[in-house]
Write an enzyme that holds these catalytic residues in place. Structure first.
Site, short mmCIF file in Angstrom:
data_model
loop_
_atom_site.label_atom_id
_atom_site.label_comp_id
_atom_site.label_asym_id
_atom_site.label_seq_id
_atom_site.Cartn_x
_atom_site.Cartn_y
_atom_site.Cartn_z
N ARG A 26 -8.45 -6.09 -1.69
CA ARG A 26 -8.84 -4.96 -1.50
C ARG A 26 -9.82 -4.29 -0.17
O ARG A 26 -9.71 -3.18 0.17
CB ARG A 26 -9.15 -3.30 -2.89
CG ARG A 26 -8.87 -3.47 -3.97
CD ARG A 26 -7.38 -3.02 -3.64
NE ARG A 26 -7.03 -2.95 -5.48
CZ ARG A 26 -7.56 -2.01 -6.32
NH1 ARG A 26 -8.24 -0.48 -5.72
NH2 ARG A 26 -6.70 -2.09 -7.28
N ARG A 39 -2.32 7.12 4.10
CA ARG A 39 -1.88 7.26 3.16
C ARG A 39 -1.76 9.04 2.77
O ARG A 39 -0.19 9.46 1.91
CB ARG A 39 -2.76 8.04 1.79
CG ARG A 39 -2.82 7.71 0.59
CD ARG A 39 -2.36 6.74 0.05
NE ARG A 39 -2.86 6.98 -1.17
CZ ARG A 39 -2.60 7.97 -2.90
NH1 ARG A 39 -0.96 9.25 -1.95
NH2 ARG A 39 -3.22 8.28 -3.43
N ASP A 76 0.73 -3.38 -4.71
CA ASP A 76 0.20 -3.11 -5.85
C ASP A 76 0.48 -3.71 -7.01
O ASP A 76 2.27 -4.79 -7.04
CB ASP A 76 0.13 -1.86 -6.25
CG ASP A 76 -0.82 -1.20 -7.45
OD1 ASP A 76 -2.19 -1.48 -7.37
OD2 ASP A 76 -0.66 -1.14 -8.43
N TYR A 152 -1.19 -3.00 -18.88
CA TYR A 152 -0.90 -1.47 -18.52
C TYR A 152 0.84 -1.04 -18.95
O TYR A 152 0.76 0.11 -19.44
CB TYR A 152 -0.60 -2.19 -16.65
CG TYR A 152 -1.95 -1.69 -16.31
CD1 TYR A 152 -2.80 -0.79 -15.89
CD2 TYR A 152 -2.38 -2.88 -15.65
CE1 TYR A 152 -3.40 -0.54 -15.27
CE2 TYR A 152 -3.78 -2.52 -14.90
CZ TYR A 152 -4.25 -1.30 -14.61
OH TYR A 152 -5.73 -1.46 -13.98
C1 LIG Z 1 -5.50 -3.49 -11.44
C2 LIG Z 1 -5.03 -3.89 -10.20
C3 LIG Z 1 -4.60 -2.90 -9.15
N1 LIG Z 1 -3.83 -3.24 -8.22
C4 LIG Z 1 -4.13 -4.24 -8.08
C5 LIG Z 1 -4.86 -5.13 -8.78
C6 LIG Z 1 -6.13 -6.46 -9.06
C7 LIG Z 1 -6.81 -5.92 -8.69
C8 LIG Z 1 -8.14 -5.29 -9.27
O1 LIG Z 1 -8.51 -5.88 -10.40
O2 LIG Z 1 -8.35 -4.88 -8.10
C9 LIG Z 1 -4.18 -5.12 -6.66
C10 LIG Z 1 -3.65 -3.93 -5.65
N2 LIG Z 1 -3.72 -3.35 -5.07
C11 LIG Z 1 -4.09 -2.62 -3.97
C12 LIG Z 1 -3.50 -4.06 -2.96
C13 LIG Z 1 -3.39 -3.75 -1.51
C14 LIG Z 1 -4.02 -4.58 -0.66
C15 LIG Z 1 -5.63 -5.06 -0.45
O3 LIG Z 1 -6.56 -5.46 -1.40
O4 LIG Z 1 -6.02 -4.79 -0.27
C16 LIG Z 1 -3.95 -4.95 -4.30
C17 LIG Z 1 -4.25 -6.51 -4.35
C18 LIG Z 1 -3.97 -1.59 -2.62
C19 LIG Z 1 -3.99 -0.18 -4.22
N3 LIG Z 1 -4.24 -0.16 -5.94
C20 LIG Z 1 -4.23 1.34 -5.58
C21 LIG Z 1 -5.17 1.53 -4.73
C22 LIG Z 1 -5.50 3.29 -4.43
C23 LIG Z 1 -4.63 3.71 -4.42
C24 LIG Z 1 -4.55 5.44 -3.41
O5 LIG Z 1 -4.89 5.26 -2.16
O6 LIG Z 1 -5.16 6.49 -3.54
C25 LIG Z 1 -4.67 0.93 -3.09
C26 LIG Z 1 -5.51 0.95 -1.93
C27 LIG Z 1 -4.49 2.29 -7.11
C28 LIG Z 1 -4.45 1.01 -8.58
N4 LIG Z 1 -4.02 -0.11 -8.98
C29 LIG Z 1 -4.72 -0.38 -9.85
C30 LIG Z 1 -5.68 0.75 -10.30
C31 LIG Z 1 -6.32 0.26 -11.57
C32 LIG Z 1 -5.62 1.53 -9.15
C33 LIG Z 1 -6.23 3.06 -9.48
C34 LIG Z 1 -7.98 2.43 -8.91
C35 LIG Z 1 -8.32 2.86 -7.39
O7 LIG Z 1 -7.56 3.79 -7.37
O8 LIG Z 1 -8.51 1.57 -6.79
C36 LIG Z 1 -3.58 -1.42 -10.50
#
Ligand SMILES: Cc1c2[nH]c(c1CCC(=O)O)Cc1[nH]c(c(CCC(=O)O)c1C)Cc1[nH]c(c(CCC(=O)O)c1C)Cc1[nH]c(c(C)c1CCC(=O)O)C2
Length: 346
Positions: A26, A39, A76, A152
């Site tokens: 992330r 964003r 994602d 999910y």
């Molecule tokens: C379970 C999972 C998800 N997504 C992801 C996982 C596996 C890794 C982990 O366990 O954290 C993987 C992921 N999600 C995102 C990336 C981008 C690349 C990176 O690592 O920089 C990666 C590799 C962007 C993201 N994915 C998400 C965001 C935040 C969204 C926003 O900008 O509001 C980002 C930058 C949203 C997301 N996506 C997911 C959730 C549960 C959420 C909400 C929680 C949160 O907001 O942090 C599902």
């Protein structure tokens, strides 16, 4: 610079390096003001994932600031569900929300042939990134592992106990197996398309593997990951795969013994000395600084990073966190971390 010179590729080939390569799960995201600006421009989170210019831009943001050794595609794990035809949206403060699969529908609305065409903009982002990244920076593609994505799809959102997903495992085993097999196929195609577009490494995130008991973990985390990796390696033998089975505890030994991956991601709870000594094999270990230590910064961070490097860098190793960066992280602490690692001498 030749591709094979990139540090992370050397670690994943089994080389022990004087200072390890690093990237952070992330590493693009809300802790960076320039991410929040991009964003806001994109509209919804999925619009950002499907907008090649903006997605490439946010992928590059942390590289410009901190010079990580690898960039991870901005996307994602849930785009595979979206590609299969199950609508996904991201709600502010709540995370991903899907129309949960209904077992009576018998998976009939999921179309595996739709995934790669639907995700075309993601592969365009990968291709653009390969042209834009510095020569020394590797590009990592990724996908969620079948169990984590299935959870999910069945629950419709994040879950504390995975009650619905586990009711499929234990009360509808044939249906659950068909869903996992479909996700193995969709995920393999999605990763292959990223590789074809230019991803040099891929990572499988099994973020919720630790919710399964040991037997279910073998069947629904390890085996599907092994299937995907062996199918990719048969076609792309030069592209290494990192598997991150978060929370599996002693199950890490099963992954190490199975030995199909080139990198194994350690979550925050895994003792570094135990990992180094107990895991046979030449694959690289990756991890596992507590993301909250990066929030704290200062001496606490310096101590933890030094002990992690002293503990793990005597074998093929990639420095990372034990889970994703949290939004509260001060960017200056990431800069300080990057300095610590770059200046590391064993
Ligand atoms: C379970 C999972 C998800 N997504 C992801 C996982 C596996 C890794 C982990 O366990 O954290 C993987 C992921 N999600 C995102 C990336 C981008 C690349 C990176 O690592 O920089 C990666 C590799 C962007 C993201 N994915 C998400 C965001 C935040 C969204 C926003 O900008 O509001 C980002 C930058 C949203 C997301 N996506 C997911 C959730 C549960 C959420 C909400 C929680 C949160 O907001 O942090 C599902």
């Amino acid at each position: 610079m030749m591709t094979s010179d990139k540090l992370i590729l050397r670690s994943l080939k089994g080389e022990t390096l004087a200072r390890p390569p690093f990237w952070l799960m992330r590493q693009a995201g809300r802790y960076l003001p320039e991410y929040r600006a991009a964003r806001a421009k994109a509209g919804s989170f999925l619009d950002l994932c499907y907008h090649p210019d903006l997605a490439a831009e946010v992928t590059l943001q942390p590289i410009r600031r901190f010079g990580m050794d690898a960039a991870i595609l901005f996307c994602d794990i849930l785009v595979v569900a979206d590609g299969l035809g199950q609508k996904v949206r991201f709600e502010e403060g709540r995370g991903p929300v899907l129309d949960a699969l209904n077992p009576e529908d018998d998976l009939r609305d999921l179309q595996v042939d739709r995934v790669v065409p639907h995700l075309g903009p993601v592969y365009q982002t990968v291709a653009d990134l390969r042209a834009k990244l510095p020569a020394e920076t590797a590009l990592i593609g990724f996908a969620g592992a079948p169990w984590t994505v299935a959870s999910y799809m069945i629950e419709g959102c994040g879950s504390r106990d995975y009650a619905k997903a586990k009711s499929w495992i234990y009360q509808r085993p044939a249906l659950f197996k068909r869903l996992i097999d479909l996700l193995i196929e969709a995920t393999t195609r999605h990763l292959a398309a990223q590789i074809e577009a230019g991803a040099e490494v891929v990572q499988l995130f099994d973020s919720w593997a630790g919710a399964l008991d040991h037997a279910a973990m073998i069947d629904w985390s390890l085996q599907p990951c092994r299937d995907i990796v062996s199918r990719l390696r048969a076609k792309y033998p030069a592209v290494p795969v990192i598997v991150f089975p978060r929370g599996v505890g002693a199950g890490y030994l099963d992954f190490a013994q199975a030995g199909f991956m080139q990198g194994l991601g350690l979550d925050t709870g895994v003792p570094p000395d135990w990992a180094r000594n107990a895991m046979p094999g030449q694959f690289a270990l990756q991890g596992n600084l507590d993301p909250q230590i990066l929030v704290a910064g200062g001496e606490a961070m310096q101590r933890s990073v030094t002990s992690l490097l002293a503990g793990l860098n005597s074998r093929p190793y990639i420095f990372n966190l034990g889970h994703g960066i949290v939004p509260e992280t001060p960017p200056e602490h990431v800069a300080a971390l990057a300095e610590l690692i770059r200046n590391w001498k064993a």
